[in-house]
Motif scaffolding. Structure first.
Motif, short mmCIF file in Angstrom:
data_model
loop_
_atom_site.label_atom_id
_atom_site.label_comp_id
_atom_site.label_asym_id
_atom_site.label_seq_id
_atom_site.Cartn_x
_atom_site.Cartn_y
_atom_site.Cartn_z
N UNK A 36 10.87 -4.90 35.09
CA UNK A 36 10.27 -5.54 34.10
C UNK A 36 10.84 -5.41 32.69
N UNK A 37 11.50 -6.24 31.91
CA UNK A 37 12.17 -5.96 30.83
C UNK A 37 11.68 -6.96 29.72
N UNK A 38 11.47 -6.40 28.34
CA UNK A 38 11.28 -7.38 27.36
C UNK A 38 12.76 -7.76 26.78
N UNK A 39 13.28 -8.84 26.86
CA UNK A 39 14.84 -9.28 26.55
C UNK A 39 14.79 -9.90 25.28
N UNK A 40 13.64 -9.86 24.41
CA UNK A 40 13.71 -10.26 23.13
C UNK A 40 15.20 -10.06 22.11
N UNK A 41 15.63 -8.85 22.19
CA UNK A 41 16.53 -8.37 21.63
C UNK A 41 17.81 -8.34 22.41
N UNK A 42 17.83 -8.78 23.75
CA UNK A 42 18.98 -8.67 24.70
C UNK A 42 19.48 -10.11 24.78
N UNK A 43 20.62 -10.37 24.44
CA UNK A 43 21.19 -11.64 24.57
C UNK A 43 21.84 -11.81 26.05
N UNK A 44 22.72 -10.86 26.53
CA UNK A 44 23.38 -10.90 27.81
C UNK A 44 23.43 -9.70 28.48
N UNK A 45 23.72 -9.91 29.76
CA UNK A 45 23.94 -8.75 30.86
C UNK A 45 24.75 -8.84 31.68
N UNK A 46 25.47 -8.00 32.16
CA UNK A 46 26.73 -7.83 32.87
C UNK A 46 25.97 -7.83 34.09
N UNK A 47 26.46 -8.74 35.29
CA UNK A 47 25.75 -8.52 36.67
C UNK A 47 26.79 -8.46 37.43
N UNK A 48 26.83 -7.55 38.21
CA UNK A 48 27.82 -6.96 39.41
C UNK A 48 26.96 -7.21 40.79
N UNK A 49 27.61 -7.99 41.61
CA UNK A 49 26.90 -8.10 42.95
C UNK A 49 27.57 -7.28 44.10
N UNK A 50 27.20 -6.69 44.72
CA UNK A 50 27.85 -5.74 45.85
C UNK A 50 28.49 -6.74 46.96
N UNK A 51 29.51 -6.31 47.37
CA UNK A 51 30.32 -7.30 48.57
C UNK A 51 29.64 -6.56 49.75
N UNK A 52 29.30 -7.35 50.79
CA UNK A 52 29.02 -7.17 52.23
C UNK A 52 29.91 -6.10 52.93
N UNK A 53 29.49 -5.10 53.56
CA UNK A 53 30.43 -4.25 54.33
C UNK A 53 30.87 -4.87 55.48
N UNK A 54 32.20 -4.77 55.73
CA UNK A 54 33.02 -5.29 56.77
C UNK A 54 32.60 -4.86 58.11
N UNK A 55 32.63 -5.47 59.15
CA UNK A 55 32.42 -4.88 60.46
C UNK A 55 33.81 -4.25 60.98
N UNK A 56 33.49 -2.88 61.53
CA UNK A 56 34.83 -2.16 61.97
C UNK A 56 35.52 -3.04 63.21
#
Length: 282
Positions: A141-161
């Motif tokens: 939970x975050x109060x974002x009143x003073x936050x305008x943007x955030x960097x989102x990094x989404x992890x890629x799925x691990x490949x099958x061997x």
């Protein structure tokens, strides 16, 4: 000219209490009204206070308490702003990008799910192949009143061997706004071994109010039958793929590990990707 006396109302006004000057210029100050004068409750209930256009109306000073009686309701006219509250919108990120705070949003609850690891593949010559671990999950939970943007990094799925090969590790997922960093790490890759093979660890999580590690995959041992299924590591938002003698399933949902192939030649199951879900509140 002063109004000297009014007798038709509830109260009689004394000389000089209300003047035409004050009526005309729209200002009635404390000095213009008798200290014992009262405003009828019916007038407060049926009338409104309307400041000049563009002028803010202040009804209390800092530190004052405004009491609203039980059963009373503060209603939005439908065009007024500043009244709406509660859940307003939801944004889901299945790929990396930037979260931008919508107008009026002051708080968010975000879910950060790391990706699952991929299961190991087999060549049918006696390898013991585990599934991948589940990705870590954080909720904040975050109060974002003073936050305008955030960097989102989404992890890629691990490949099958592939043939007698390890799977790929799941990628980390994160929210980073310059002050707060919330991370769900990816699950470990499934491993192909010719000896006893312990399960692979799930990813850790950090920065959340709730941090949940991803699940371990099940180990494979020489003294166990290989004609049974073995599960990869599950995640908070996904179901683990299983590995059987002839193949392996991919993880489903978000963040779950993919199964490893038990005995016959085959490719390991892929892990499930990460995700960030942002619940936005006014």
């Amino acid at each position: 000219m002063a109004i000297t006396k009014v007798t038709s109302g509830v109260r009689t006004l004394g000389t000089g209490e209300v003047t035409t000057t004050n009526i005309l210029d729209g200002t009635i100050e404390n000095a213009d009204v008798s200290a014992t004068a009262a405003i009828a409750s019916t007038e407060l209930k049926t009338n409104k206070i309307s400041p000049a256009t563009g002028t803010a109306l202040q009804i209390a000073d800092s530190g004052d308490t405004i009491t609203i009686p039980s059963g009373a309701t503060i209603a939005n006219s439908g065009t007024a702003t500043g009244f709406a509250a509660g859940l307003n919108s939801v944004q889901s990120f299945t790929s990396s990008g930037t979260w931008t705070r919508p107008s009026g949003i002051t708080k968010v609850i975000m879910e950060v799910q790391g990706a699952g690891g991929g299961g190991a593949g087999n060549d049918g010559t006696g390898y013991y192949c585990t599934g991948g671990g589940g990705g870590g999950y954080a909720k904040k939970f975050l109060d974002v009143s003073s936050i305008s943007t955030s960097t989102i990094t989404v992890g890629a799925a691990g490949s099958g061997g592939g043939s007698a090969s390890n799977g790929g590790a799941g990628g980390a997922t994160s929210w980073a706004d310059g002050t707060n960093t919330i991370t769900g790490n990816g699950g470990n890759a499934g491993v192909a071994r010719t000896s006893n093979n312990v399960g692979e660890a799930g990813g850790s999580a950090s920065g959340g109010d709730i941090n949940i590690n991803g699940g371990y995959s099940i180990g494979v041992y020489h003294n166990q039958s290989l004609d049974r299924s073995y599960s990869a590591g599950a995640s908070f938002l996904g179901n683990a793929g299983i590995g059987v003698t002839s193949g392996a399933e991919a993880g489903t949902g978000y963040g779950a590990g993919g199964g490893g192939v038990m005995a016959s030649a085959g490719t390991g199951g892929a892990g499930a990707p990460g995700i960030v879900i942002v619940w936005e509140y006014k």
